[in-house]
Design an enzyme around this catalytic site. Structure first.
Site, mmCIF file in Angstrom:
data_model
loop_
_atom_site.group_PDB
_atom_site.id
_atom_site.type_symbol
_atom_site.label_atom_id
_atom_site.label_comp_id
_atom_site.label_asym_id
_atom_site.label_seq_id
_atom_site.Cartn_x
_atom_site.Cartn_y
_atom_site.Cartn_z
ATOM 1 C CD GLU A 167 -1.273 -6.065 5.975
ATOM 2 O OE1 GLU A 167 -1.389 -4.856 6.236
ATOM 3 O OE2 GLU A 167 -0.941 -6.495 4.849
ATOM 4 C CG HIS A 197 -3.629 -3.553 3.571
ATOM 5 N ND1 HIS A 197 -2.602 -3.051 4.338
ATOM 6 C CD2 HIS A 197 -4.264 -2.477 3.042
ATOM 7 C CE1 HIS A 197 -2.615 -1.730 4.282
ATOM 8 N NE2 HIS A 197 -3.620 -1.359 3.497
ATOM 9 C CB CYS A 249 -0.980 -0.042 1.167
ATOM 10 S SG CYS A 249 -2.374 1.097 0.986
#
EC number: 6.3.5.2
Length: 527
Positions: A188, A186, A96
């Protein structure tokens, strides 16, 4: 005389340990990046975005991840990077903001997404446009979480497009010669379906990780570090009876033996029967040298009339260390104070790139004139890793899987002023809750559960009379690492049984409510 905090030898500086460092640019998810990498058996931790190339060389990581963040790369106060890091030959993954930073610093172009018409928040479908080692084993179309207000409109020289989405023409890019990768989403978070696969590919295929990090490694290294730091001096440990301080106690006992003295401070804010259980469990079964101090009057007198949660934490943190000072003065040659501070405690207390969520009893509650140097052996671990460490140390399940309990105890589970009456309602209701959860066989499924005196009184009817008594809240959550959590979907019949027992068996309580808030937006504890 004030002493400085001890900085224990950092795992990230040990050259025989493979590690991937995450540079912190302020994303609410950045701690999850490190957590995901650790799940693969590779050590990872956050570092400041201000880290220099020389400091990176000293750490010798096999990979670097640039986290997301709320800022714009073209803003005057934008978080940057030491550009010499790009010359170290270390694989880099920008996530990002991290992708935008790579683009900006390496000659590409980033603009406000509104100008480009491609602002994205929420889940989106990513479309692979080229083969990439980063996306190996993932489908050509996959759901990812986007959360960006700016966008890359031109990628730097040497990079090529890997993926896009309907609203993002450059959703992933790579320069395979330099091993630089950028992704606009993202990986994660769980909302990115193949996020773990992408991070695994970066760690193993691109960075060459072996996946040999384990709690056994951690035990060996921490014991060596503790012995090197402490030498022949003595350590004082405050036992709360919770998992964290218990694990620290057993770890220190293995490292330095009788150089450790434990002080168990009964501050009058413990759960029902907890004091005796601590002495029997840790003093009896594990042979720790424990001094039990009844300081309940000291704490409760200082807390009288205090209703602000941060003031409660500060008072308890200060008095806790003052009690240690008093007890340490009776001992000879004690130089160190050990604490069970976790990685999540430090993160929740704020970093230079993120706001403080709340002051933490193991971080912000210590007085400036603390008379001990501080050792925090668990401050790189998440909660589930602490449990794994306890198991590795040979601690039984009833200790390792004990319910988390904050240092300030029941003080932060009582809204408003603390009184003996409120304390009793929380102690008794909490004991009933724990008993019924265990009876239902849910104690290993629910990550944490406790009761809270809300400080709210409501009208009720008991027998033929009108009551005006306290409302007790039940908080039960499921989580993996404590950074995020969902409320537990307890069976209605279990909740009903708990409610009936509490209102019938606990004086001054006539109403039970169930907290159905996730974290975020709420924290686990109410204060």
């Amino acid at each position: 005389m004030q002493k400085e905090r001890v900085i224990m030898t950092n795992i990230s500086t040990l050259n025989d340990v493979q590690k991937i460092i995450v540079l912190d640019y302020g994303s609410q998810y950045n701690q999850l990046i490190a957590r995901r990498i650790r799940e693969f058996g590779v050590f990872s931790e956050l570092k400041s975005h201000k880290i220099t190339a020389d400091e990176v060389r000293a750490i010798n990581p096999i990979g670097i991840i640039l986290s997301g963040g709320p800022n714009s790369v073209y803003a005057e106060d934008a978080f940057g990077i030491d550009e010499e890091i790009f010359e170290l030959g270390i694989p880099i993954l920008g996530i990002c903001y991290g992708m935008q930073l790579l683009t900006h610093k390496l000659g590409g172009k980033v603009v406000p997404a509104g100008e480009a018409g491609n602002r994205e928040y929420g889940q989106s479908t990513l479309r692979l446009r080229a083969q990439s080692e980063l996306f190996a084993g993932t489908p050509e179309e996959q759901v990812v979480l986007m959360s960006h207000g700016d966008a890359v409109t031109e990628i730097p020289e040497g990079f090529h497009l890997v993926a896009d989405s309907v609203d993002c023409p450059f959703a992933a890019m790579e320069d395979t010669k330099k091993n630089f990768y950028g992704i606009q989403f993202h990986p994660e978070v769980r909302h990115t379906v193949y996020g773990n696969d992408i991070l695994k590919n970066f760690a193993f295929s691109i960075c060459g990780a072996k996946g040999d990090w384990s709690m056994a490694n951690f035990v060996d290294m921490q014991i060596a570090q503790i012995r090197e730091t402490v030498g022949d001096r003595k350590v004082l440990l405050g036992l709360s009876g919770g998992v964290d301080s218990s694990v620290v106690g057993v770890l220190l006992q293995k490292a330095i033996g009788d150089q450790l003295t434990c002080i168990f401070v009964d501050h009058g804010l413990l759960r029902k029967g907890e004091g005796d259980q601590v002495m029997e469990m840790l003093g009896g079964k594990f042979g720790l040298n424990i001094i039990r101090v009844d300081a309940s009057k000291r704490f409760l007198d200082l807390l009288a009339g205090v209703d602000d949660p941060d003031k409660k934490r500060k008072i308890i943190g200060n008095e806790f260390v003052h009690v240690f000072d008093d007890e340490a003065s009776k001992l000879k040659g004690v130089d160190f104070l050990a604490q069970g501070t976790l990685y999540t405690d430090i993160i929740e207390s704020g970093t230079e790139t993120a706001q403080t969520i709340k002051s933490h009893h193991n971080v912000g509650g210590l007085p400036e004139d603390m008379q001990f140097e501080l050792i925090e052996p668990l401050n790189t671990l998440f909660k589930d890793e602490v449990r794994a460490l306890g198991t590795e140390l040979g601690m039984p399940d009833e200790v390792v899987w004990r319910q988390p309990f904050p240092g300030p105890g029941l003080a932060i589970r009582i809204m408003g002023e603390i009184t003996e009456e409120k304390l009793e309602t929380v102690r008794e209701s909490d004991a009933i809750l724990r008993e019924e959860i265990a009876k239902a066989g849910l104690d290993r499924d629910v990550w944490q559960y406790f009761t809270v005196n809300t400080g709210v009184r409501s009208v009720g009817v008991m027998g033929d009379g009108r009551t005006y008594d306290y409302t007790i809240a039940i908080r039960a959550i499921t989580s993996i690492d404590g950074m995020t959590a969902d409320f537990a979907k307890l069976p209605w019949e279990v909740l009903q049984k708990i409610s009936v027992r509490i209102v019938n068996e606990v004086d001054h309580v006539n109403r039970i409510v169930y907290d159905i808030t996730s974290k975020p937006p709420a924290t686990v504890e109410w204060e």
